[in-house]
Enzyme design. Structure first.
Site, short mmCIF file in Angstrom:
data_model
loop_
_atom_site.label_atom_id
_atom_site.label_comp_id
_atom_site.label_asym_id
_atom_site.label_seq_id
_atom_site.Cartn_x
_atom_site.Cartn_y
_atom_site.Cartn_z
N ASP A 281 13.31 -9.07 -73.24
CA ASP A 281 12.80 -9.69 -72.02
C ASP A 281 13.90 -10.45 -71.29
OD1 ASP A 281 10.36 -8.66 -72.41
OD2 ASP A 281 9.43 -10.49 -73.23
N ASP B 181 17.13 -9.76 -71.39
CA ASP B 181 17.99 -8.77 -70.75
C ASP B 181 17.38 -8.24 -69.46
OD1 ASP B 181 19.82 -9.08 -72.71
OD2 ASP B 181 19.25 -7.28 -73.84
N GLU C 263 58.41 -16.06 -58.23
CA GLU C 263 57.60 -15.90 -59.45
C GLU C 263 56.43 -14.97 -59.14
OE1 GLU C 263 56.26 -19.90 -60.00
OE2 GLU C 263 58.28 -20.66 -60.35
N GLU D 96 49.14 -21.18 -65.02
CA GLU D 96 48.03 -20.25 -64.81
C GLU D 96 47.54 -19.70 -66.14
OE1 GLU D 96 47.47 -20.17 -61.64
OE2 GLU D 96 46.17 -18.46 -61.22
N CYS E 60 18.94 -24.72 -30.05
CA CYS E 60 19.04 -23.43 -30.75
C CYS E 60 18.76 -23.63 -32.24
CB CYS E 60 20.42 -22.85 -30.55
SG CYS E 60 20.66 -21.29 -31.42
S1 IVH Z 1 52.35 -22.92 -57.41
C1 IVH Z 1 51.67 -26.52 -54.74
N1 IVH Z 1 53.07 -20.80 -58.72
O1 IVH Z 1 48.02 -19.29 -56.88
C2 IVH Z 1 51.82 -25.16 -55.30
N2 IVH Z 1 50.79 -20.97 -58.06
O2 IVH Z 1 47.21 -19.52 -54.10
C3 IVH Z 1 50.80 -24.85 -56.35
N3 IVH Z 1 49.38 -19.11 -58.80
O3 IVH Z 1 46.23 -22.29 -57.19
C4 IVH Z 1 50.78 -23.49 -56.91
N4 IVH Z 1 50.96 -17.98 -59.84
O4 IVH Z 1 46.31 -20.67 -59.20
C5 IVH Z 1 52.05 -21.42 -58.13
N5 IVH Z 1 53.84 -18.99 -59.92
C6 IVH Z 1 52.84 -19.62 -59.34
C7 IVH Z 1 51.52 -19.09 -59.31
C8 IVH Z 1 50.52 -19.80 -58.65
C9 IVH Z 1 49.68 -18.00 -59.52
C10 IVH Z 1 48.04 -19.41 -58.27
C11 IVH Z 1 47.55 -20.80 -58.57
C12 IVH Z 1 47.34 -21.45 -57.23
C13 IVH Z 1 47.15 -20.26 -56.37
C14 IVH Z 1 47.49 -20.59 -54.92
#
Ligand code: IVH
Length: 691
Positions: free
Chosen positions: A48, A50, A127, A186, A444
């Site tokens: 149920d 599910d 990165e 991350e 509106c």
């Molecule tokens: S720097 C103030 N570096 O992307 C700068 N973010 O669109 C803060 N993310 O919220 C983020 N790889 O979740 C940074 N090499 C990286 C990243 C990265 C993935 C993500 C992160 C951030 C989002 C922003």
């Protein structure tokens, strides 16, 4: 126990019925989740249970735009919507602006260089950008003490216990470390781990995750840390929050420190000698993308020199020193069934494409924005057309083009309506604007309800228990004509308590939530009014500039006179400008708005704007004008610095100006300052003064 009542076939559900049923299912499933996971006392059979989930999922497939933030399909088993303690980030966790091609990236570099007043190339660290879940880890004296999700950027959820289960989160930092440091990165799942997890979830009859990002988030945010421990989560560290002492002078060196301390840093990260190398790096990573063990959606470029990063600072929610260069979006083709016109809270008529549902990059899409009348005409989009649809990251899907070969004979160009579909008023398009607007303003219904929903929303009055549905319900009852009426709801508490779905307790809670919000910071109040172009950032600028509600109101009324000092002052507030000024004066020029504003203010205590960050700055609350050529800083940099120290920066000198900073070759403004007896400073004196 909640009675499951869902006999209607999904095909015959109307949108309103679907919304109602999804709300009920969310509640019902949450109830059974708690019974099963928290109380270990299931009330229904697994079959149920599910069936409830399947019904929920099937409705969501037909109405993807109705998927609720608390949808059971976005929750993993017993994971609660909240249930984690909140943690405030010492330094906010911000997001990144995006660029999509070399030209936009070059523009980003030009903006940064112009801000810094330099011409030599910038050194960047590149990165790969993993689409996971960002987290902040706090270490005290080298020990991991706290970890939080990003949350809304200011406040996240305490997931310390969950993070402790991860191998890539060191318990102790190796080598020398500051007494206090926040490290950001991350959390993600590799592609292989994601597939394996879904495989075992399927075997166990448990939830299948739509993508690695959802799977990572669902795995980390588990109240039962044993579940997190069983998920192979990874972490790449890439940024810093607060630190008790500086740890590096470049971002690259910071990444090396992270490795020494024991973190994984993405091995593809690379220092680029100049911005000219970015394009090559972008295409190299683009080629490598499919062979990587994890999903990426672009590359993050960060200016390497941390001193330059500090000078550049932030604008809105994103740094000026970094950007995300995204890969091109994923595409699919489908049929445009219809074009529906939505009326927004500011009266904008927005066309929305109703599509034959199609899978685009793993997400089922049934709606797409068409932006405006010109966009439809430019692409010659017609009902019945086969269209190319695109989705980039989390961005709302868009129609890129029409497959004209597949157009049926006799199709006619789309004609945008001249009347508002919600109230029948004329819709007009001011010269030079792209958006058609309903002229019905306060009469509106589409705008009224939308405005009330905006008014009670999180960044505005944030009234708990007053969601979209309740607003609509009370509005239909005739209780809500304008926002002031919200504060009269407590008078109806007894009546509310007897309504279906309500009780004494929930009605009392609502009254309490409303009363707590009767004291409101000025910036939230301004934002809540829903004036065009006055989002949270501009509302804050206005609140900081004018300080109190009474002053803001007086000044805005005076500013409705073209050419008045007040109008000039409004337009010269850094970040506001003449276009936004006009939206405000349009609002204040309408007597009905003032009446509604005063009626509302009478219900409230509006707090003066806080200047917290700049409490002990020598220029807090001062009005400053920069004139002439500055030698050691550019104009935007000088402005931004002064504002961060609590000063108001304007462009014209008046009696109200406190300081005029006189650069080389200054002209009439410097003379006017002397005439008016306003304090003047040289650039060197200014630097000395602000420290
Ligand atoms: S720097 C103030 N570096 O992307 C700068 N973010 O669109 C803060 N993310 O919220 C983020 N790889 O979740 C940074 N090499 C990286 C990243 C990265 C993935 C993500 C992160 C951030 C989002 C922003």
């Amino acid at each position: 126990m909640l009675e499951p009542t869902h006999q209607t076939t999904i095909e015959s559900l109307t949108e309103a019925e679907a919304a109602e049923e999804l709300a009920r299912l969310a509640q019902e499933i949450a109830h059974h989740d708690a019974a099963y996971h928290t109380h270990d006392a299931p009330e229904i059979t697994d079959a149920d249970y599910d069936a409830l989930r399947r019904r929920n999922a099937a409705i969501e497939v037909r109405f993807p735009e109705l998927i609720r933030p608390d949808s059971p399909s976005s929750r993993v088993g017993g994971a609660p919507e909240s249930g984690f303690a909140k943690i405030r980030h010492r330094v906010p966790m911000l997001s990144l602006d995006n660029v999509f091609d070399a030209t936009e990236f070059a523009e980003f570099c030009t903006r940064a260089k112009r801000f810094l007043g330099r011409t030599e190339p910038l050194v960047f660290v590149a990165e790969p950008k993993i689409d996971g879940l960002s987290i902040s880890l706090t270490y005290e004296h080298g020990h991991f003490v706290r970890g939080a999700t990003r949350g809304d950027g200011t406040e996240g959820e305490d997931v310390t216990a969950n993070l402790r289960t991860m191998k890539s989160v060191p318990d102790r930092l190796h080598g020398e470390a500051p007494a206090f440091i926040e490290i950001r990165g991350e959390v993600f799942l590799t592609k292989a781990d994601f597939l394996a997890l879904n495989q075992s979830q399927a075997e166990a009859g448990a939830k299948i995750f739509a993508n690695p990002r959802n799977a990572a988030a669902g795995s980390l945010r588990q109240l039962d840390v044993k579940i997190t421990a069983g998920r192979p989560l990874s972490l790449f560290a890439y940024a810093q929050g607060e630190s008790s002492e500086p740890v590096a002078t470049t971002h690259w060196d910071y990444l090396q420190r992270l490795k020494v301390w024991g973190f994984d840093v993405n091995p593809l990260s690379k220092r680029l000698g100049s911005e000219a190398d970015a394009e090559t790096f972008q295409s190299e990573i683009g080629l490598a993308r499919s062979g990587l063990g994890y999903d990426i959606d672009g590359v993050v470029y960060k200016i390497d020199d941390l001193a330059l990063q500090r000078r550049l600072g932030f604008v809105g929610r994103a740094p000026r020193w970094a950007t995300a260069w995204k890969f091109p979006a994923e595409q699919a083709t489908t049929v445009l069934r219809d074009i529906r016109i939505q009326v927004g809270r500011t009266g904008a008529l927005t066309p929305v494409a109703e599509l034959e549902p199609v899978n685009v990059g793993g997400v089922l899409v049934a709606r797409a924005t068409l932006h405006n009348e010109d966009e439809i005409a430019r692409k010659d989009i017609r009902i019945g057309d086969t269209v190319v649809l695109q989705r980039a990251g989390d961005v709302i899907p868009q129609i890129v083009s029409v497959v004209t070969d597949r157009r049926s004979e006799g199709s006619t160009p789309y004609v945008f309506p001249d009347i508002c579909p919600a109230c029948g008023s004329h819709a007009v398009r001011p010269p030079g604007e792209v958006v058609k607007r309903c002229t019905g303003g306060l009469i509106c219904p589409a705008q009224r309800v939308e405005r009330l929903i905006h008014f009670v929303s999180r960044p505005a009055f944030d009234i708990d228990g007053l969601g979209e549905k309740t607003i609509q319900e009370f509005y239909n009852e005739g209780w809500l004509h304008g926002p002031a009426d919200l504060f009269k709801l407590p008078e109806r508490e007894a009546e509310i308590a007897t309504r279906e779905g309500w009780g004494k307790l929930s009605a009392a809670n609502l009254s309490r939530a409303i009363r707590t919000r009767q004291t409101v910071p000025l910036e939230r109040f301004i934002y809540a009014l829903g004036i065009r172009r006055i989002g949270a950032t501009n509302a804050k600028l206005l609140a900081r500039h004018y300080g109190s509600f009474a002053n803001w109101r007086t000044q805005m009324l005076a500013a409705t006179q073209l050419g008045s000092d007040e109008r000039l002052e409004l337009g010269s507030i850094s970040g506001i400008g003449p276009t936004i000024a006009e939206e405000l004066t349009d609002f204040f020029g309408e007597a009905r708005n003032i009446a509604a504003l005063d009626e509302l203010a009478a219900e409230l205590t509006i707090q003066e704007a806080a200047k917290a960050d700049a409490a002990d700055s020598p220029i807090a609350g001062k009005t400053v004008v920069f004139t002439g050529t500055l030698e050691t800083m550019t104009r935007p940099e000088a402005k931004s610095r002064a504002e961060s120290l609590g000063a108001k920066v304007t462009d014209s000198v008046s009696k109200k100006t406190d300081i005029v900073v006189v650069g080389a070759d200054a002209g009439s403004k410097a003379r006017k300052a002397v005439e008016l007896g306003v304090r003047t400073m040289t650039e060197a004196e200014w630097r000395e003064h602000v420290g």
